[in-house]
Design a protein around this motif. Sequence first.
Motif, short mmCIF file in Angstrom:
data_model
loop_
_atom_site.label_atom_id
_atom_site.label_comp_id
_atom_site.label_asym_id
_atom_site.label_seq_id
_atom_site.Cartn_x
_atom_site.Cartn_y
_atom_site.Cartn_z
N LEU A 9 -6.62 -21.25 -29.78
CA LEU A 9 -6.29 -22.65 -30.06
C LEU A 9 -5.20 -23.16 -29.12
O LEU A 9 -4.16 -22.52 -28.97
N SER A 22 -7.48 -22.74 -22.99
CA SER A 22 -8.47 -22.44 -24.04
C SER A 22 -9.87 -22.41 -23.45
O SER A 22 -10.67 -21.51 -23.77
N ALA A 39 -10.91 -18.12 -34.43
CA ALA A 39 -9.54 -18.48 -34.07
C ALA A 39 -8.60 -17.93 -35.14
O ALA A 39 -8.80 -18.16 -36.33
N THR A 55 -4.23 -26.86 -37.99
CA THR A 55 -5.10 -25.81 -37.47
C THR A 55 -6.54 -26.30 -37.42
O THR A 55 -7.23 -26.12 -36.41
N VAL A 59 -9.03 -26.74 -34.16
CA VAL A 59 -10.37 -26.14 -34.12
C VAL A 59 -11.40 -27.21 -33.76
O VAL A 59 -12.25 -27.00 -32.90
N ASN A 63 -13.72 -27.23 -30.46
CA ASN A 63 -15.17 -27.25 -30.59
C ASN A 63 -15.78 -28.41 -29.79
O ASN A 63 -16.84 -28.26 -29.19
#
Length: 66
Positions: A9, A22, A39, A55, A59, A63
Amino acid sequence: MIDIHCHILPGVDDGAADEQVSIEMGRAAMLEGITQIVATPHHRNRSWDNPRSSTLKMVATLNQLF
């Protein structure tokens, strides 16, 4: 292959410094045959406090980049 422990992340704890790192990590993983990454940011330990909401936002951002 699934990587079940990855600090991918961006900007979270001691993982990837930013989105570019990343992406590089994700590409390297793909070249190694990894198809999924879990993750695993640090959560509420001595050095970091990564709330669920931030968080999940990271994510979703990651994505979208892939």
